[in-house]
Design an enzyme around this catalytic site. Structure first.
Site, PDB file in Angstrom:
ATOM      1  N   GLY A 127       1.017  -1.315  -0.075  1.00  0.00           N
ATOM      2  CA  GLY A 127      -0.056  -0.043  -0.041  1.00  0.00           C
ATOM      3  C   GLY A 127       0.888   1.201  -0.059  1.00  0.00           C
ATOM      4  O   GLY A 127       0.982   1.863   0.968  1.00  0.00           O
ATOM      5  N   ALA A 128       1.539   1.558  -0.989  1.00  0.00           N
ATOM      6  CA  ALA A 128       2.340   2.590  -1.316  1.00  0.00           C
ATOM      7  C   ALA A 128       1.734   3.714  -1.695  1.00  0.00           C
ATOM      8  O   ALA A 128       2.084   4.540  -2.659  1.00  0.00           O
ATOM      9  CB  ALA A 128       3.696   2.355  -2.283  1.00  0.00           C
ATOM     10  N   GLY A 129       0.961   4.314  -0.714  1.00  0.00           N
ATOM     11  CA  GLY A 129       0.070   5.605  -0.729  1.00  0.00           C
ATOM     12  C   GLY A 129       1.046   6.895  -0.521  1.00  0.00           C
ATOM     13  O   GLY A 129       2.273   6.622  -0.233  1.00  0.00           O
ATOM     14  N   ILE A 182       1.453   7.782   3.074  1.00  0.00           N
ATOM     15  CA  ILE A 182       2.178   7.116   4.159  1.00  0.00           C
ATOM     16  C   ILE A 182       3.417   5.970   3.722  1.00  0.00           C
ATOM     17  O   ILE A 182       4.529   6.070   3.808  1.00  0.00           O
ATOM     18  CB  ILE A 182       1.489   6.765   5.536  1.00  0.00           C
ATOM     19  N   GLY A 183       2.663   5.147   3.239  1.00  0.00           N
ATOM     20  CA  GLY A 183       3.533   4.008   2.502  1.00  0.00           C
ATOM     21  C   GLY A 183       4.750   4.305   1.407  1.00  0.00           C
ATOM     22  O   GLY A 183       5.955   3.773   1.734  1.00  0.00           O
ATOM     23  N   LYS A 206      -3.786   7.444  19.988  1.00  0.00           N
ATOM     24  CA  LYS A 206      -3.954   8.125  18.711  1.00  0.00           C
ATOM     25  C   LYS A 206      -5.489   7.701  18.568  1.00  0.00           C
ATOM     26  O   LYS A 206      -6.273   8.527  17.982  1.00  0.00           O
ATOM     27  CB  LYS A 206      -3.196   7.465  17.669  1.00  0.00           C
ATOM     28  N   GLU A 240     -13.605   4.886   6.777  1.00  0.00           N
ATOM     29  CA  GLU A 240     -12.934   3.978   7.594  1.00  0.00           C
ATOM     30  C   GLU A 240     -13.641   3.924   9.006  1.00  0.00           C
ATOM     31  O   GLU A 240     -13.001   4.537  10.040  1.00  0.00           O
ATOM     32  CB  GLU A 240     -11.528   3.876   7.782  1.00  0.00           C
TER      33      GLU A 240
END
Length: 342
Positions: A7-9, A11-12, A204, A285
């Site tokens: 999942g290299a969005g 953050i990734g 968090k 989510e």
């Protein structure tokens, strides 16, 4: 060290570039135009006034990559659930899976020395899909604090922050966590190791479970929610309910409720991730941030009237817009009845 970012969005992608700087052999799982751009031109990170470009293996198919030392999951909870079976080609005998996600993780009760140590959470892992396909023994818990965004396919902009929390679910110090922390530090990230990563997960989550849905319902920014008397009082009531649940299962809160809310107010006119997803028509989510806390409250026999009310409202709003549920209907958990309801 072989590391796959699943999942290299935003953050990734940030983690991928920084870890490659540390000398790790980094690959990424992505899709769509973002994947095509990375395959053609590499992954560009805009950080601290610099442009860093990483040439790395990018694919949509985990079978292209083979077993890894670490798989860092930077997907949203429902996306990770959908992808659970696809993880298998990446998993060798000693592969660790790092859950860099928001909300209550599916493995939450694994390793807890309580009567609930083997409890499975249907709200975030319906059908035990991740528990069975990945296995909780592989997990390293991770909390994520940086703010990043994808500005165009193949380009990630770092906004602020480089801190991450890391820890073993069974509260032990382990060589695999130490090695990962060393690699992150060498790449310019700032990991903090916790005796119990759940303490940081709650810190968090404490804000996310109230600020996110309230912002989605009102379209207000974080500074407004945390300072306007009505929404501040509602957020505080939800946090108090959540604190009771966390304490019941052994979590420790290192700051008080009002200090946590004041800290959120200090962030300024921030649009929460749920509000951003709502604006862009993306699935919300909700379950990892709210339904999971409600489910844990039922397990602990703690009433959560404020959480229940806000959850019902944000679920209804998201259903009307076609953005919820995020799990398939046939496996989604049945609605939980209120305590005392026949």
């Amino acid at each position: 060290m072989k590391i796959c970012i699943y999942g290299a969005g935003a953050i990734g992608g940030y983690m991928a570039v920084m870890l490659q700087r540390a000398g790790a052999e980094v690959s990424v799982i992505a899709r769509g135009d973002h994947l095509k751009a990375m395959q053609a031109r590499g992954l560009k990170l805009l950080v601290d006034g610099q442009e860093l470009t990483a040439s790395l293996t990018a694919t949509q198919n985990p079978a292209d990559l083979g077993p890894q030392d670490y798989v860092i999951v930077a997907l949203k909870a429902h996306q990770a659930w959908e992808s659970a079976e696809a993880f298998k080609p990446l998993l060798g005998r000693d592969t660790a899976v790092v859950t860099a996600q928001n909300g209550v993780p599916w493995w939450y009760f694994y390793g807890l020395p309580t009567p609930h140590g083997d409890t499975r959470l249907a709200s975030v892992d319906p059908g035990n899909r991740q528990w069975q396909a990945i296995g909780p023994e592989r997990i390293i818990g991770c909390t994520v604090y940086p703010a990043t965004e994808i500005t165009e396919p193949g380009v990630v902009r770092h906004i602020y922050g480089n801190q991450f929390g890391l820890g073993e679910p069974n509260r032990t110090e382990s060589p695999r966590v130490a090695r990962l922390a060393e690699a992150m530090t060498a790449g310019g990230l700032k990991p903090r190791l916790y005796e119990d990563i759940r303490d940081d997960i709650w810190l968090k989550l404490w804000g996310n479970l109230c600020f996110n849905p309230i912002s989605a319902l009102t379209h207000a920014t974080l500074d407004v929610i945390a300072t306007e008397p009505g929404t501040r009082a509602l957020a505080r009531a939800m946090m108090v309910e959540a604190e009771q649940i966390g304490l019941k299962f052994g979590a420790r809160f290192r700051v008080g409720v009002d200090r946590r809310i004041d800290g959120a107010a200090g962030v300024g006119a921030h649009r929460t991730s749920m509000l951003q997803d709502l604006d862009k028509g993306r699935a919300l989510e909700i379950d990892a941030l709210l339904t999971s806390v409600q489910e844990m409250g039922r397990i602990a026999e703690i009433e959560t009237p404020h959480i229940d009310a806000v959850l019902a409202l944000v679920q209804q709003m998201a259903r009307v817009k076609g953005l919820y549920p995020t799990f398939p209907q046939e496996v989604a958990p049945a609605p939980l009845r209120a305590i005392g309801q026949a």
